[in-house]
Motif scaffolding. Sequence first.
Motif, PDB file in Angstrom:
ATOM      1  N   ALA A  35      92.888  -4.078  56.220  1.00 55.19           N
ATOM      2  CA  ALA A  35      92.493  -3.382  55.995  1.00 55.19           C
ATOM      3  C   ALA A  35      91.927  -1.924  56.809  1.00 55.19           C
ATOM      4  O   ALA A  35      92.504  -1.181  56.715  1.00 55.19           O
ATOM      5  CB  ALA A  35      91.074  -3.337  55.177  1.00 55.19           C
ATOM      6  N   ARG A  36      91.802  -2.369  58.389  1.00 57.70           N
ATOM      7  CA  ARG A  36      91.107  -0.936  59.097  1.00 57.70           C
ATOM      8  C   ARG A  36      91.744  -2.326  60.651  1.00 57.70           C
ATOM      9  O   ARG A  36      92.734  -1.004  61.160  1.00 57.70           O
ATOM     10  CB  ARG A  36      89.535  -1.652  59.060  1.00 57.70           C
ATOM     11  CG  ARG A  36      89.206  -0.309  57.918  1.00 57.70           C
ATOM     12  CD  ARG A  36      87.530  -0.617  58.010  1.00 57.70           C
ATOM     13  NE  ARG A  36      86.582  -1.326  57.631  1.00 57.70           N
ATOM     14  CZ  ARG A  36      86.431  -1.999  56.636  1.00 57.70           C
ATOM     15  NH1 ARG A  36      87.258  -1.682  55.827  1.00 57.70           N
ATOM     16  NH2 ARG A  36      86.552  -3.113  56.025  1.00 57.70           N
ATOM     17  N   SER A  37      91.612  -2.716  61.001  1.00 55.47           N
ATOM     18  CA  SER A  37      92.262  -3.064  62.031  1.00 55.47           C
ATOM     19  C   SER A  37      93.470  -4.214  62.272  1.00 55.47           C
ATOM     20  O   SER A  37      92.854  -5.321  61.132  1.00 55.47           O
ATOM     21  CB  SER A  37      91.021  -4.560  62.753  1.00 55.47           C
ATOM     22  OG  SER A  37      91.245  -4.455  64.023  1.00 55.47           O
ATOM     23  N   GLY A  38      93.959  -4.655  63.268  1.00 55.84           N
ATOM     24  CA  GLY A  38      95.681  -4.607  63.289  1.00 55.84           C
ATOM     25  C   GLY A  38      95.325  -5.626  64.562  1.00 55.84           C
ATOM     26  O   GLY A  38      95.760  -6.624  64.836  1.00 55.84           O
ATOM     27  N   ILE A  39      94.213  -6.284  64.597  1.00 57.98           N
ATOM     28  CA  ILE A  39      93.451  -7.049  65.659  1.00 57.98           C
ATOM     29  C   ILE A  39      94.150  -8.920  65.660  1.00 57.98           C
ATOM     30  O   ILE A  39      94.902  -9.386  66.477  1.00 57.98           O
ATOM     31  CB  ILE A  39      92.106  -6.692  66.511  1.00 57.98           C
ATOM     32  CG1 ILE A  39      92.206  -5.383  67.186  1.00 57.98           C
ATOM     33  CG2 ILE A  39      92.030  -8.112  67.723  1.00 57.98           C
ATOM     34  CD1 ILE A  39      93.155  -5.209  67.425  1.00 57.98           C
ATOM     35  N   GLY A  40      93.306  -9.318  64.390  1.00 53.15           N
ATOM     36  CA  GLY A  40      93.815 -10.124  64.288  1.00 53.15           C
ATOM     37  C   GLY A  40      95.675 -10.837  63.435  1.00 53.15           C
ATOM     38  O   GLY A  40      95.518 -11.728  64.188  1.00 53.15           O
ATOM     39  N   ILE A  41      95.989  -9.808  63.490  1.00 55.49           N
ATOM     40  CA  ILE A  41      97.067 -10.037  62.609  1.00 55.49           C
ATOM     41  C   ILE A  41      97.861  -9.977  64.223  1.00 55.49           C
ATOM     42  O   ILE A  41      99.183 -11.018  63.988  1.00 55.49           O
ATOM     43  CB  ILE A  41      97.754  -9.177  61.743  1.00 55.49           C
ATOM     44  CG1 ILE A  41      96.535  -9.434  60.830  1.00 55.49           C
ATOM     45  CG2 ILE A  41      99.916  -9.152  60.987  1.00 55.49           C
ATOM     46  CD1 ILE A  41      96.860  -8.229  59.354  1.00 55.49           C
TER      47      ILE A  41
END
Length: 342
Positions: free
Chosen positions: A138-144
Amino acid sequence: MPKSALSPPQAITLSADARLHLGFIDPNGSLGRAFGSVGLVIDGHGTRITARRAQRKGRIDGTSTQAQHERIEAYLARLHEALGVTQPVDIEVHETPRAHTGLGSGTQLALALGTAFARVTGHDLTTTDIARLLGRGARSGIGIHGFDHGGLIVDGGRSTAHSENATLPPLLARQRFPDAWRVLLIDDASREGLHGEAEKRGLASLAPFPAALAAHLSHLVLMRLLPAVAECDFEPFADAICDMQQTIGEYFAPAQGGVFASPAVAHALQAVAAEQKAGIGQTSWGPVGFAFVASAQQAERALATAQRAAPHASLSFSIVAARNHGATWRAACPRESGANAA
């Protein structure tokens, strides 16, 4: 969603490691893109699950909490409906990190489950497809992006002009993290980071993020942090981490009670930084804090310092390296005679 032309395996085990969220670049979206993130995938505190095609009603085994069990049930229901899968799928949870500590456990569980489910049911889904389907990023794309690539990741945040059609924050940079560098992690089991409705209220309570600070962080990431990693130059990297973490930590302090969510973790990390060169900070809402150091030997020294400085029973310590590749999977044994097999 298309089905794979290859015959799907009956069971697979998928492993994905945790990530550190090192900071947002512009939470306010002053140039039309909100947040933007810097993060690192680490070789530890991982999520490992097995998915198996089942003959009867699907089972969920090995969950650590009722909340985790219910989350997996909800994910499975969404996957079955979206993909039109009628055959039940068993899920066995082998390991997951403690939830709500800043290690991205919710995203890794969703992506691991979705990827494993898609593979055993013969569907060709990208990580982005799964994230969108299960409501992650929802906010960060780091984990994806970290799930796919590993390493040090910078994403470009979300467009504030098209929030109704929000897409995954784009991957702007991915760098291999130096193999020799280490990270000391400190968790405080007496605390949890903000999440759910409390997180939404905390974010809503904050003042607009000054454009001047967003400009400073952008300059810091582009001209100090990324070059330092590319050239394996530890000291400017550590300075950049400390600067970024102090800047963003002061902004979020009203919502989490300070620059660090755990005073005990803060005390331990400050002791490390006073004794040796280290890049210290907190991942996401914490309470896990980190100290980057230049070598395994320096990590052992940092560990001893932190344990002496903050001998609290609620604190746990670990030393990790970076993980420079994404999640992995392997074929697993089908369930035999009702027994669990991995």
